[in-house]
Every structure is written in structure tokens, then in C-alpha cells.
Design a protein around this motif. Structure first.
Motif, PDB file in Angstrom:
ATOM      1  N   HIS A   1      25.391  -1.374   2.160  1.00 10.47           N
ATOM      2  CA  HIS A   1      26.389  -2.372   1.777  1.00 10.47           C
ATOM      3  C   HIS A   1      27.579  -1.693   1.092  1.00 10.47           C
ATOM      4  O   HIS A   1      27.407  -0.719   0.357  1.00 10.47           O
ATOM      5  N   ALA A   2      28.777  -2.203   1.338  1.00 12.42           N
ATOM      6  CA  ALA A   2      30.001  -1.575   0.835  1.00 12.42           C
ATOM      7  C   ALA A   2      30.010  -1.435  -0.689  1.00 12.42           C
ATOM      8  O   ALA A   2      30.434  -0.403  -1.218  1.00 12.42           O
ATOM      9  N   ASP A   3      29.526  -2.444  -1.411  1.00 10.04           N
ATOM     10  CA  ASP A   3      29.522  -2.364  -2.874  1.00 10.04           C
ATOM     11  C   ASP A   3      28.627  -1.236  -3.375  1.00 10.04           C
ATOM     12  O   ASP A   3      28.975  -0.523  -4.320  1.00 10.04           O
ATOM     13  N   VAL A   4      27.477  -1.085  -2.740  1.00 12.15           N
ATOM     14  CA  VAL A   4      26.557  -0.012  -3.126  1.00 12.15           C
ATOM     15  C   VAL A   4      27.167   1.337  -2.786  1.00 12.15           C
ATOM     16  O   VAL A   4      27.139   2.272  -3.595  1.00 12.15           O
ATOM     17  N   GLN A   5      27.735   1.448  -1.588  1.00  6.86           N
ATOM     18  CA  GLN A   5      28.378   2.702  -1.196  1.00  6.86           C
ATOM     19  C   GLN A   5      29.474   3.074  -2.177  1.00  6.86           C
ATOM     20  O   GLN A   5      29.581   4.234  -2.578  1.00  6.86           O
ATOM     21  N   ASN A   6      30.272   2.114  -2.597  1.00  7.55           N
ATOM     22  CA  ASN A   6      31.356   2.396  -3.540  1.00  7.55           C
ATOM     23  C   ASN A   6      30.820   2.935  -4.867  1.00  7.55           C
ATOM     24  O   ASN A   6      31.413   3.846  -5.450  1.00  7.55           O
ATOM     25  N   LEU A   7      29.705   2.394  -5.331  1.00  6.08           N
ATOM     26  CA  LEU A   7      29.103   2.919  -6.563  1.00  6.08           C
ATOM     27  C   LEU A   7      28.651   4.363  -6.388  1.00  6.08           C
ATOM     28  O   LEU A   7      28.889   5.213  -7.250  1.00  6.08           O
ATOM     29  N   PHE A   8      28.005   4.644  -5.257  1.00  6.46           N
ATOM     30  CA  PHE A   8      27.573   6.017  -4.982  1.00  6.46           C
ATOM     31  C   PHE A   8      28.772   6.958  -4.878  1.00  6.46           C
ATOM     32  O   PHE A   8      28.738   8.090  -5.383  1.00  6.46           O
ATOM     33  N   ILE A   9      29.833   6.508  -4.224  1.00  7.54           N
ATOM     34  CA  ILE A   9      31.039   7.327  -4.084  1.00  7.54           C
ATOM     35  C   ILE A   9      31.628   7.645  -5.458  1.00  7.54           C
ATOM     36  O   ILE A   9      32.019   8.777  -5.736  1.00  7.54           O
ATOM     37  N   ARG A  10      31.678   6.648  -6.328  1.00  6.27           N
ATOM     38  CA  ARG A  10      32.210   6.858  -7.678  1.00  6.27           C
ATOM     39  C   ARG A  10      31.378   7.907  -8.427  1.00  6.27           C
ATOM     40  O   ARG A  10      31.920   8.776  -9.109  1.00  6.27           O
ATOM     41  N   ILE A  11      30.065   7.825  -8.289  1.00  3.39           N
ATOM     42  CA  ILE A  11      29.191   8.795  -8.944  1.00  3.39           C
ATOM     43  C   ILE A  11      29.443  10.190  -8.380  1.00  3.39           C
ATOM     44  O   ILE A  11      29.566  11.161  -9.134  1.00  3.39           O
ATOM     45  N   GLN A  12      29.540  10.290  -7.064  1.00  4.34           N
ATOM     46  CA  GLN A  12      29.823  11.590  -6.427  1.00  4.34           C
ATOM     47  C   GLN A  12      31.152  12.145  -6.938  1.00  4.34           C
ATOM     48  O   GLN A  12      31.252  13.336  -7.248  1.00  4.34           O
ATOM     49  N   MET A  13      32.162  11.302  -7.034  1.00  6.28           N
ATOM     50  CA  MET A  13      33.480  11.763  -7.493  1.00  6.28           C
ATOM     51  C   MET A  13      33.418  12.289  -8.918  1.00  6.28           C
ATOM     52  O   MET A  13      34.000  13.339  -9.221  1.00  6.28           O
ATOM     53  N   LEU A  14      32.716  11.588  -9.793  1.00  9.16           N
ATOM     54  CA  LEU A  14      32.580  12.069 -11.164  1.00  9.16           C
ATOM     55  C   LEU A  14      31.857  13.410 -11.195  1.00  9.16           C
ATOM     56  O   LEU A  14      32.239  14.307 -11.944  1.00  9.16           O
ATOM     57  N   SER A  15      30.847  13.542 -10.377  1.00  9.55           N
ATOM     58  CA  SER A  15      30.108  14.804 -10.311  1.00  9.55           C
ATOM     59  C   SER A  15      30.995  15.933  -9.795  1.00  9.55           C
ATOM     60  O   SER A  15      31.002  17.035 -10.356  1.00  9.55           O
ATOM     61  N   TYR A  16      31.740  15.670  -8.720  1.00 11.87           N
ATOM     62  CA  TYR A  16      32.660  16.682  -8.194  1.00 11.87           C
ATOM     63  C   TYR A  16      33.715  17.046  -9.237  1.00 11.87           C
ATOM     64  O   TYR A  16      34.073  18.215  -9.386  1.00 11.87           O
ATOM     65  N   ALA A  17      34.216  16.047  -9.976  1.00 15.35           N
ATOM     66  CA  ALA A  17      35.260  16.293 -10.974  1.00 15.35           C
ATOM     67  C   ALA A  17      34.750  17.129 -12.133  1.00 15.35           C
ATOM     68  O   ALA A  17      35.535  17.804 -12.802  1.00 15.35           O
ATOM     69  N   GLN A  18      33.441  17.089 -12.360  1.00 20.66           N
ATOM     70  CA  GLN A  18      32.870  17.923 -13.417  1.00 20.66           C
ATOM     71  C   GLN A  18      32.993  19.402 -13.050  1.00 20.66           C
ATOM     72  O   GLN A  18      33.122  20.255 -13.910  1.00 20.66           O
ATOM     73  N   GLN A  19      32.991  19.685 -11.759  1.00 18.32           N
ATOM     74  CA  GLN A  19      33.061  21.062 -11.284  1.00 18.32           C
ATOM     75  C   GLN A  19      34.489  21.538 -11.054  1.00 18.32           C
ATOM     76  O   GLN A  19      34.822  22.673 -11.355  1.00 18.32           O
ATOM     77  N   ASN A  20      35.340  20.671 -10.471  1.00 18.80           N
ATOM     78  CA  ASN A  20      36.713  21.029 -10.124  1.00 18.80           C
ATOM     79  C   ASN A  20      37.607  19.799 -10.195  1.00 18.80           C
ATOM     80  O   ASN A  20      37.123  18.674 -10.049  1.00 18.80           O
ATOM     81  N   ASP A  21      38.902  20.025 -10.345  1.00 20.17           N
ATOM     82  CA  ASP A  21      39.845  18.922 -10.220  1.00 20.17           C
ATOM     83  C   ASP A  21      39.769  18.385  -8.793  1.00 20.17           C
ATOM     84  O   ASP A  21      39.451  19.121  -7.855  1.00 20.17           O
ATOM     85  N   LEU A  22      40.037  17.101  -8.640  1.00 21.58           N
ATOM     86  CA  LEU A  22      39.912  16.446  -7.346  1.00 21.58           C
ATOM     87  C   LEU A  22      41.263  16.138  -6.723  1.00 21.58           C
ATOM     88  O   LEU A  22      42.213  15.838  -7.435  1.00 21.58           O
ATOM     89  N   THR A  23      41.321  16.217  -5.415  1.00 18.89           N
ATOM     90  CA  THR A  23      42.436  15.680  -4.644  1.00 18.89           C
ATOM     91  C   THR A  23      41.829  14.826  -3.543  1.00 18.89           C
ATOM     92  O   THR A  23      40.667  15.021  -3.156  1.00 18.89           O
ATOM     93  N   VAL A  24      42.600  13.888  -3.045  1.00 26.72           N
ATOM     94  CA  VAL A  24      42.127  13.024  -1.966  1.00 26.72           C
ATOM     95  C   VAL A  24      41.701  13.866  -0.777  1.00 26.72           C
ATOM     96  O   VAL A  24      40.629  13.660  -0.198  1.00 26.72           O
ATOM     97  N   SER A  25      42.519  14.853  -0.432  1.00 28.72           N
ATOM     98  CA  SER A  25      42.237  15.664   0.759  1.00 28.72           C
ATOM     99  C   SER A  25      41.002  16.549   0.591  1.00 28.72           C
ATOM    100  O   SER A  25      40.365  16.921   1.571  1.00 28.72           O
ATOM    101  N   ASP A  26      40.634  16.872  -0.642  1.00 25.00           N
ATOM    102  CA  ASP A  26      39.414  17.655  -0.881  1.00 25.00           C
ATOM    103  C   ASP A  26      38.171  16.771  -0.922  1.00 25.00           C
ATOM    104  O   ASP A  26      37.112  17.159  -0.446  1.00 25.00           O
TER     105      ASP A  26
END
Length: 101
Positions: A2-27
Motif C-alpha cells: 500500500h502507498a502509505d506503508v511504502q511512503n513510511l518505509f521510504i522515509r525511514i530509508q531516507m533517514l538512514s541514507y542521510a545518516q551516512q551521506n547528504d542526499l540528493t534526489v538523483s542519488d
């Protein structure tokens, strides 16, 4: 998923990635797609902006960095993911037994 669940997982992934490196949309977009998420550039940008509005990320130029609040949020998420993993993945029968009691 479901889209709402996917969005929550995506947000968690983004926070995790941001802990390692700055984020860009293209990355971030290809990383998410590698994990099986169906997400376009617009959705990635929207989630990065949402995380910024919630003070979990801070923007600078086309990059986003994790804030102190973002670090705290990620730590809380990691703790809850441990519980979720135990209940849903590692021992799902245990939860079913307790719930039916």
C-alpha cells in the motif's frame, strides 16, 4: 504494498541514507528503486521536502543533511524496528498466540 506503508518505509530509508551521506534526489531515487520501491523523482523530492518541514533534514543547495532531530527520530525508529522484526519476521506465531488469548 500500500502507498502509505511504502511512503513510511521510504522515509525511514531516507533517514538512514542521510545518516551516512547528504542526499540528493538523483542519488536517492536509484537506491530506493534497487530496494524494490516504485518511486518517481517527484515522490522522492516530496518526501525529502516533508522530512525537511518536520526538521529531520536540512536543505542546502540541492542536497539534504540529517539534523539532530532526524538523528533522534532515526534512533527511535531503529528501536521500534527491532521490536517489529521480532514480532513480524522472526517469531510471527508468538504474536498470533498472544493476540488470540
Amino acid at each position: 504494498m500500500h502507498a502509505d506503508v511504502q511512503n513510511l518505509f521510504i522515509r525511514i530509508q531516507m533517514l538512514s541514507y542521510a545518516q551516512q551521506n547528504d542526499l540528493t534526489v538523483s542519488d536517492v531515487q536509484p537506491l530506493l528503486e534497487e530496494r524494490g520501491y516504485r518511486v518517481g523523482e517527484r515522490e522522492v523530492k516530496q518526501e525529502l521536502e516533508n522530512l525537511t518541514q518536520e526538521n529531520f533534514l536540512t536543505p542546502h543547495d540541492d542536497m539534504f543533511s540529517l539534523t539532530g532531530a532526524g538523528i533522534e527520530e532515526l534512533q527511535e525508529i531503529q528501536s521500534m524496528l527491532g521490536v517489529l522484526y521480532e514480532d513480524v519476521v522472526k517469531n510471527p506465531a508468538h504474536v498470533t498466540t498472544r493476540a488470540s488469548s
